[in-house]
Each structure stands twice: as structure tokens, then as C-alpha cells.
Design an enzyme around this catalytic site. Structure first.
Site, PDB file in Angstrom:
ATOM      1  CB  SER A  62      -0.945   0.027   1.198  1.00  0.00           C
ATOM      2  OG  SER A  62      -2.024  -0.822   0.927  1.00  0.00           O
ATOM      3  CG  PHE A 120      -6.379 -11.948   0.241  1.00  0.00           C
ATOM      4  CD1 PHE A 120      -6.415 -10.634  -0.185  1.00  0.00           C
ATOM      5  CD2 PHE A 120      -5.867 -12.901  -0.628  1.00  0.00           C
ATOM      6  CE1 PHE A 120      -5.932 -10.269  -1.437  1.00  0.00           C
ATOM      7  CE2 PHE A 120      -5.381 -12.554  -1.875  1.00  0.00           C
ATOM      8  CZ  PHE A 120      -5.405 -11.228  -2.284  1.00  0.00           C
ATOM      9  CB  ALA A 121     -11.901 -15.064   3.903  1.00  0.00           C
ATOM     10  CD  GLN A 122     -10.296 -21.131   3.599  1.00  0.00           C
ATOM     11  OE1 GLN A 122     -10.136 -21.505   2.450  1.00  0.00           O
ATOM     12  NE2 GLN A 122     -10.636 -21.949   4.571  1.00  0.00           N
ATOM     13  CE1 TYR A 159      -6.534  -0.801   3.212  1.00  0.00           C
ATOM     14  CE2 TYR A 159      -5.507   1.295   3.709  1.00  0.00           C
ATOM     15  CZ  TYR A 159      -5.498   0.091   3.057  1.00  0.00           C
ATOM     16  OH  TYR A 159      -4.445  -0.239   2.242  1.00  0.00           O
ATOM     17  NE  ARG A 287      -1.489   3.253   6.797  1.00  0.00           N
ATOM     18  CZ  ARG A 287      -2.743   2.935   7.076  1.00  0.00           C
ATOM     19  NH1 ARG A 287      -3.427   3.651   7.952  1.00  0.00           N
ATOM     20  NH2 ARG A 287      -3.347   1.921   6.471  1.00  0.00           N
ATOM     21  CB  THR A 303       0.144  -5.693   4.540  1.00  0.00           C
ATOM     22  OG1 THR A 303       0.459  -4.980   5.725  1.00  0.00           O
ATOM     23  CG2 THR A 303       0.072  -7.186   4.821  1.00  0.00           C
ATOM     24  CB  SER A 328       2.770 -10.646   4.841  1.00  0.00           C
ATOM     25  OG  SER A 328       2.355 -11.704   3.985  1.00  0.00           O
TER      26      SER A 328
HETATM   27  C1  LIG Z   1      -2.500  -2.649   5.551  1.00  0.00           C
HETATM   28  C2  LIG Z   1      -1.877  -2.042   4.327  1.00  0.00           C
HETATM   29  N1  LIG Z   1      -2.630  -2.441   3.167  1.00  0.00           N
HETATM   30  C3  LIG Z   1      -1.995  -2.863   2.045  1.00  0.00           C
HETATM   31  O1  LIG Z   1      -0.788  -2.807   1.933  1.00  0.00           O
HETATM   32  C4  LIG Z   1      -2.868  -3.610   1.053  1.00  0.00           C
HETATM   33  C5  LIG Z   1      -2.328  -3.538  -0.336  1.00  0.00           C
HETATM   34  N2  LIG Z   1      -2.874  -4.972   1.509  1.00  0.00           N
HETATM   35  C6  LIG Z   1      -3.993  -5.593   1.938  1.00  0.00           C
HETATM   36  O2  LIG Z   1      -5.092  -5.107   1.810  1.00  0.00           O
HETATM   37  C7  LIG Z   1      -3.789  -6.946   2.618  1.00  0.00           C
HETATM   38  C8  LIG Z   1      -4.190  -8.111   1.697  1.00  0.00           C
HETATM   39  C9  LIG Z   1      -4.035  -9.431   2.429  1.00  0.00           C
HETATM   40  C10 LIG Z   1      -2.608  -9.689   2.804  1.00  0.00           C
HETATM   41  C11 LIG Z   1      -2.414 -11.035   3.507  1.00  0.00           C
HETATM   42  N3  LIG Z   1      -3.349 -11.233   4.607  1.00  0.00           N
HETATM   43  C12 LIG Z   1      -4.284 -12.212   4.590  1.00  0.00           C
HETATM   44  O3  LIG Z   1      -4.423 -12.960   3.647  1.00  0.00           O
HETATM   45  C13 LIG Z   1      -5.154 -12.321   5.806  1.00  0.00           C
HETATM   46  N4  LIG Z   1      -6.074 -13.440   5.732  1.00  0.00           N
HETATM   47  C14 LIG Z   1      -1.006 -11.032   4.072  1.00  0.00           C
HETATM   48  O4  LIG Z   1      -0.844 -10.711   5.263  1.00  0.00           O
HETATM   49  O5  LIG Z   1      -0.074 -11.295   3.296  1.00  0.00           O
HETATM   50  C15 LIG Z   1      -1.850  -0.551   4.551  1.00  0.00           C
HETATM   51  O6  LIG Z   1      -2.571   0.163   3.875  1.00  0.00           O
HETATM   52  O7  LIG Z   1      -1.106  -0.126   5.405  1.00  0.00           O
END
Ligand SMILES: C[C@@H](NC(=O)[C@@H](C)NC(=O)CCCC[C@H](NC(=O)C[NH3+])C(=O)[O-])C(=O)O
Length: 351
Positions: A62, A120-122, A159, A287, A303, A328
Site C-alpha cells: 500500500s 483473502f479470508a483464507q 480503509y 498516513r 502489506t 506477512s
Molecule cells: C494494511 C496495508 N494495506 C496494504 O498494503 C494492502 C495492499 N494490503 C492488503 O489489503 C492486505 C491483503 C491481504 C494480505 C495477507 N493477509 C491475509 O491474507 C489475511 N487473511 C497477508 O498478510 O499477506 C496498509 O494500507 O497499510
């Protein structure tokens, strides 16, 4: 006020904690008045014996949202679009509610549902299902608009990746150019970010890179190599590739006023709380973290499967930190990595 020197031992301790909690490797680069300082811990690829490398590239997730916000705000400055324009005026029929404005998208106040919640629930099955997929941006929006808005437009911070997918569509519509060209011409080229690239839908990270390791939901299951993926599920919300040096150059240049006219930078810095701690805020694709030493830092977290990233700078752009860990879906690693901010910007505990 006297600027505290970065507490490199503290940065190293945070990186070491992150690797002790499940990241094969972690690294940080601080750029400040006295030049650059780097710390690396652990391995760039689990079991390889190869060290992390602050010259190598990784997926920044992100933090891409800040790149996308800069491009759209440049278009605002050029008069092609207004922050309070309804999205409907530019992309008719795309969204279900013509009250949603460009500013709502950039500040996560549109209420648009985040389609990635279902994807990405799973964790591992969700990743495997999309890692080679290529989505038109409109298809991602359709996944979102199949669900009701989560808040009334403008009513609250909520978000959602969908907001920056729509930002990507706006940028392509307003310029007639693909996202990659916009990033290159408006940010990457002018700043000389030679280790930064938007290669969607290519799955490989060009040049020397850090491997990503996705932590499964099931405790004890082995890490999944997630280095190669299209990141088509995120695109303008998360598909950028960069390096610690380039991220510091980007956040410093942004806060230092090199990328946006003052009016647009001021708009980007109009912050609203994102939680009830009073120390976490969001502006437009940016942020603000308020640290313990009365220093506020501006940037973004990221992430994406296999990579956690923090990329922040002081308001004057004079000091910046980029930190990453190559796993992650492991919250304690993310928290430990975030401790590099206090060490870097607040210095060693005042004795
Ligand atoms: C939080 C962060 N957001 C991002 O960077 C965006 C692009 N990432 C996501 O929405 C996380 C997707 C799942 C990741 C996965 N998690 C899962 O699959 C959970 N079931 C992982 O952790 O790799 C931000 O804006 O700071």
C-alpha cells in the site's frame, strides 16, 4: 528543537525481534542530515544463508497508494479534476452513489466495500487463487459494488483497497495513459528512482530482489514462497516494487515539496484520526504517525503477500526511514517492524 540522532541499536533490536517472531529477514535504511544508515538482519530467502540487502527490491504494497495519490493530486493541480468532484462526473455509472467524491476515495471515506476481505479470508488458498490472475480495474470495482457501502459517503474513515483502484481508473481516464506511464513520467523518472518499478501484470521482480514468504493461517505450517505474483488484485492500491533507498527518496521528496504544489500538498496533509489512540491519522493517500518524542512522521505502511513495509519521513523531508520484513500474515512481526520508527526518529531513550 535539537534533532535526535537515530538509535541504530534500537532499529537493530526491532529488526532482530521481527526475525525472532517469524520473518526470515528484516532491514531498514535511515536517510538524514548525516547521510544514510542501514541495518540488516536474517536472510533474503529462508534457508539460503544469503543476507538481506538494502540495495535489493521488494513489493511495497500500500505504499503504492501514496504514489497513486501523488499522481491524482498532480492532475488536480493541473485543473483536470477537482477534489470535491463526484466520481460520477468523470467515470459515469461506475459507482452506485454519486455522492462519492475524489476526496472521499483518497481519504478512505467513500464507504466502498473492500473486495480483498473476501479474497483473502483464507490466506494461502486466497493467494494461490489470485497470484497469476490478471484483473481489469473495473472488475475489482464490480466485486466491491456488489456489496453495500460500509459507511455513508464522507461520514467516517473506512480503509478500503477499492478506493485506490478507482483512483487508478481516474488517473488512466484523465490522462489517456496507462498507470505505469503515469508513475514513470510523474514520479519515478523525475526523482530518479532507478530501483522502483510498476511492472503489473508481470509476476517477476526485476533485478536483485528480496524473496517474500507468506505465513499460513495454520500455526506451524511452513512459509509459502510468495515472491512471484501479478498483484493484479491490488494494482494502483498495492502493486509497486521499490527499494529502501528509493522509498526514502520518495517520502523525503514528497514531504519536501518536490512532487506537489503547496495547495495539493496541504490537501494531502489534512489529517483525520483512523483510530481512538489519537496517534494514527490518514490524509489523502498518506498516513501520519505521532511518535512518543512529539515528532510526527508521514508516509505509508504496506502489506502484500510475503512483505511488510514502513516508509515514513519527517514533515520537512529531512529524515526518512524505510523498513521491511520478508513475511506477512504475522501481526507480531508487523508490530516489531514498526518499532523501527521510534528508534529512528526519536533516538535512544533519553537517559
Ligand atoms: C494494511 C496495508 N494495506 C496494504 O498494503 C494492502 C495492499 N494490503 C492488503 O489489503 C492486505 C491483503 C491481504 C494480505 C495477507 N493477509 C491475509 O491474507 C489475511 N487473511 C497477508 O498478510 O499477506 C496498509 O494500507 O497499510
Amino acid at each position: 528543537p535539537q534533532v535526535p540522532a537515530p538509535d541504530l541499536a534500537g532499529v537493530r533490536a526491532a529488526l532482530t525481534e521481527a526475525t525472532g517472531l517469524g520473518a526470515p529477514g528484516a532491514m531498514a535504511r535511515f536517510d538524514g542530515p548525516d547521510g544514510a544508515l542501514s541495518e540488516v538482519v536474517g536472510e533474503r530467502e529462508a534457508g539460503s544463508g544469503e543476507p538481506m540487502d538494502t540495495e535489493a527490491r521488494f513489493r511495497v504494497g500500500s505504499v503504492t497508494k501514496s504514489f497513486s495519490a501523488v499522481v491524482l493530486l498532480q492532475l488536480v493541480g493541473e485543473g483536470l479534476v477537482g477534489l470535491d468532484d463526484p466520481v460520477e462526473a468523470h467515470l459515469p455509472g461506475l459507482l452506485p452513489d454519486d455522492r462519492i467524491t475524489v476526496r472521499h476515495l483518497l481519504s478512505h471515506r467513500s464507504g466502498l466495500y473492500d473486495y480483498s476481505n473476501d479474497m483473502f479470508a483464507q490466506t494461502v488458498p486466497g493467494f494461490e487463487a489470485v497470484r497469476d490472475a490478471v484483473y481489469p480495474l473495473e472488475e475489482l470495482v464490480a466485486l466491491s459494488t456488489a456489496q453495500p457501502l460500509t459507511v455513508e459517503p464522507g461520514a467516517a474513515y473506512a480503509y478500503s483497497n477499492t478506493n485506490f483502484v478507482v483512483v487508478g481508473l481516474l488517473v488512466e481516464h484523465l490522462t489517456g495513459l496507462p498507470l505505469a506511464e503515469n508513475y514513470q513520467e510523474r514520479v519515478i523518472g523525475p526523482l530518479g528512482l532507478t530501483e522502483t518499478a510498476y511492472v503489473h501484470p508481470e509476476t517477476t521482480i526485476p533485478g536483485a530482489h528480496i524473496d517474500g514468504h507468506l505465513t499460513p493461517d495454520e500455526p506451524g505450517e511452513p512459509l509459502v514462497d510468495s515472491t512471484e505474483q501479478t498483484v493484479s488484485w491490488a494494482q494502483s492500491a498495492g502493486a509497486m516494487i521499490s527499494s529502501p533507498a528509493d522509498l526514502n527518496r520518495f517520502t523525503s521528496a514528497l514531504l519536501g515539496g518536490e512532487l506537489l504544489a503547496p495547495e495539493q500538498l496541504d490537501a494531502m496533509l489534512e489529517m483525520a484520526p483512523t483510530d481512538d489512540t489519537g496517534t494514527r491519522h490518514y490524509g489523502l493517500g498518506l498516513r501520519r504517525y505521532d511518535l512518543s518524542c512529539e515528532v510526527s512522521v508521514y508516509g505509508h505502511t504496506g502489506t502484500v503477500q510475503g512483505y511488510y513495509t514502513y516508509a515514513f519521513s519527517t514533515e520537512d523531508g529531512a529524515r526518512s526511514l524505510a523498513a521491511t520484513a520478508n513475511t506477512s500474515n504475522n501481526g507480531v512481526v508487523n508490530t516489531a517492524l514498526g518499532d523501527t520508527l521510534e528508534a529512528a526518529f526519536c533516538g535512544a531513550e533519553s537517559v
